[in-house]
Design an enzyme around this catalytic site. Structure first.
Site, short mmCIF file in Angstrom:
data_model
loop_
_atom_site.label_atom_id
_atom_site.label_comp_id
_atom_site.label_asym_id
_atom_site.label_seq_id
_atom_site.Cartn_x
_atom_site.Cartn_y
_atom_site.Cartn_z
N LYS A 112 0.94 -1.30 0.17
CA LYS A 112 -0.25 -0.06 -0.09
C LYS A 112 0.88 1.38 -0.07
CE LYS A 112 -4.42 -1.39 1.99
NZ LYS A 112 -5.41 -1.40 3.19
N LYS A 197 -9.31 -11.78 -5.45
CA LYS A 197 -10.18 -11.78 -4.32
C LYS A 197 -11.42 -10.79 -4.48
CE LYS A 197 -10.51 -10.95 0.38
NZ LYS A 197 -9.64 -11.12 1.82
N LYS A 200 -13.73 -5.44 -0.72
CA LYS A 200 -14.31 -4.00 -0.95
C LYS A 200 -13.91 -2.90 -1.05
CE LYS A 200 -14.49 -3.63 4.07
NZ LYS A 200 -13.13 -4.35 4.40
N1 TRP Z 1 -7.14 -5.26 9.14
C1 TRP Z 1 -8.27 -5.74 8.96
C2 TRP Z 1 -8.68 -5.66 7.67
O1 TRP Z 1 -8.17 -4.90 6.89
C3 TRP Z 1 -9.29 -5.20 9.81
C4 TRP Z 1 -9.48 -5.41 11.25
C5 TRP Z 1 -8.70 -4.36 12.05
C6 TRP Z 1 -9.22 -6.59 12.04
N2 TRP Z 1 -8.78 -4.83 13.42
C7 TRP Z 1 -8.99 -6.13 13.44
C8 TRP Z 1 -9.57 -7.95 11.91
C9 TRP Z 1 -8.95 -7.06 14.34
C10 TRP Z 1 -9.76 -8.87 12.82
C11 TRP Z 1 -9.20 -8.48 14.01
O2 TRP Z 1 -9.74 -6.57 6.95
#
Ligand code: TRP
Length: 343
Positions: A112, A197, A200
Site C-alpha cells: 500500500k 479476491k 471491498k
Molecule cells: N485489518 C483488517 C482488515 O483490513 C481489519 C481489522 C482491524 C481486524 N482490526 C482487526 C480484523 C482485528 C480482525 C481483528 O480487514
C-alpha cells in the site's frame, strides 16, 4: 467460552465476498458458540486518504448490515472501535513493544505504501503503525480466535509475537490469539478477474457484487462474469477460474457442492442464470432487514451504544493491567482507596 474478535474496516461497501466468506458464519455459528465481538474498525479507515463524510456513512452502513445479516446484540457485541478508547490506549503500549523493522516487513504496508506515494505523494504514519492498533483491538479483549482472510494472517501472527513478547518482559497480561481461516470453499473471487479476491476496497466494480446492489444489478454482474474458453462446465480452479468461481458462489448460496453442481450444467449460460438467481435470493432477506433497520436509526444507535459500553467494560481491566505492568504510575482518583504502600 472461546472469545472471538473480528473487525470490518469501513473503507468500501460490503460485498458478497464479505458475506459468504465471513459475515454469514459469524451470524450462523460464532455468535452462538463463542463469546463474540464484531467491531467496525473505523480508526483503521483513516490510514489512507479518506473522505470524512464517507467514512461516517460507511461505518453506519457496516453496522446496519452486520445486524441485517443476523448478528443479534443479545448474543454478541457489535460496536464501533472509536467509541472505545481502550484501543488507542493499548495501541501506544504495543508500539513500545514492536519494532519499526517488524512494521516495515508487513506485506500490506509494502503493497500500500508505494500506491499511496504514487497517488498523493505521502504515506500516513498510521499506515505503518496500523498493525499495532490491530493487535490492540485483539489483545484488549483477550480474544482466543480471530477469523480473518489470508491477507490478514500476517497481522495476526504479529499480534501473537507482540503478546508473547509483552508477557515475557512485563508479566503475563495477554491471551495469545490465533487466526482462524474463513469458511472453506467460500472464497469469492472478482467476477471480472477470477484470480483475485472480491475485495471491498478495490471500489470500481462490475466484478464485485455489493450487498446492497439492486437485484437487476446483481443479475447483470453475474451474467457478465468472465468465463473461460471451453464450453463444458467443470470445476477446475486452475484451468477454469471463472467457471469455478461461479460454481463456488452457487454452491455457497444453495448449500451444494461445486464439483457435483458442475455435472448438472450443460452450458455457461444456464450456470450463470442459476447463480444470479441464487445470489439474489441469498441477498433478499438481508436487503429487506437492512431497509427496515434504516427506517429505525435509533435502534442501531442504541445497539452501538450498548455494544461500546459492554466492550469498554471487557477491555478496560486488561488495558489497565498492561499500563501497570509496563511501568506506568496508576492514576489515583478521589474515589480510590489509598494507594498500596508496597508499590
Ligand atoms: N485489518 C483488517 C482488515 O483490513 C481489519 C481489522 C482491524 C481486524 N482490526 C482487526 C480484523 C482485528 C480482525 C481483528 O480487514
Amino acid at each position: 467460552m472461546t472469545r472471538v474478535f473480528s473487525g470490518v474496516k469501513p473503507t468500501g461497501h460490503l460485498t458478497l465476498g464479505n458475506y459468504l466468506g465471513a459475515m454469514r458464519r459469524w451470524a450462523a455459528v460464532d455468535q452462538h458458540e463463542a463469546d463474540a465481538l464484531f467491531c467496525i474498525v473505523d480508526l483503521h479507515a483513516l490510514t489512507v486518504e479518506h473522505d470524512p463524510a464517507r467514512v461516517r456513512r460507511l461505518s453506519r452502513q457496516a453496522a446496519t448490515l452486520l445486524l441485517a445479516s443476523g448478528l443479534d446484540p443479545e448474543l454478541c457485541t457489535v460496536f464501533v472501535q472509536s467509541h472505545v478508547d481502550e484501543h488507542t490506549r493499548l495501541s501506544y503500549l504495543l508500539e513500545c513493544v514492536a519494532t519499526d523493522g517488524e512494521m516495515r516487513r508487513m506485506i500490506q504496508y509494502k503493497e500500500k505504501a508505494p500506491r499511496e506515494r504514487a497517488r498523493g505523494g505521502s504515506v500516513r504514519l498510521s499506515l505503518l503503525t496500523y498493525p499495532a492498533l490491530m493487535a490492540a483491538d485483539i489483545l484488549a479483549y483477550g480474544a482466543d480466535e480471530v477469523p480473518v482472510g489470508d491477507d490478514q494472517t500476517q497481522h495476526v501472527e504479529l499480534t501473537r509475537d507482540l503478546a508473547v513478547r509483552f508477557n515475557q518482559r512485563y508479566g503475563h497480561t495477554f491471551t495469545v490469539p490465533k487466526a482462524t481461516p474463513p469458511t472453506v470453499g467460500a472464497r469469492v473471487m472478482n467476477l471480472q478477474d477470477p484470480t483475485s479476491k472480491m475485495g471491498k476496497s478495490d471500489d470500481a466494480g462490475p466484478g464485485i457484487v455489493y450487498l446492497l446492489d439492486e437485484p437487476d444489478v446483481v443479475r447483470k454482474k453475474v451474467m457478465r462474469a468472465v468465463t473461460d474458453s471451453g464450453r463444458d462446465v467443470v470445476h477446475d480452479r486452475e484451468e477454469r477460474p471463472g467457471v469455478a468461481n461461479l460454481l463456488e458462489i452457487l454452491a455457497a448460496c444453495t448449500g451444494g457442492d461445486p464439483k457435483e453442481l458442475a455435472g448438472s450444467y450443460a452450458s455457461y449460460g444456464a450456470l450463470k442464470k442459476d447463480t444470479a438467481d441464487a445470489v439474489v435470493e441469498v441477498l433478499r432477506p438481508l436487503r429487506e432487514r437492512h431497509q427496515a433497520l434504516c427506517a429505525d436509526p435509533g435502534y442501531v444507535d442504541g445497539v452501538l451504544r450498548d455494544g461500546a459500553e459492554r466492550a469498554r467494560a471487557m477491555a478496560r481491566p486488561t488495558v489497565d493491567a498492561a499500563y501497570r505492568a509496563i511501568g506506568l504510575l496508576p492514576a489515583v482518583s478521589g474515589a480510590d482507596p489509598a494507594p498500596n504502600a508496597a508499590r
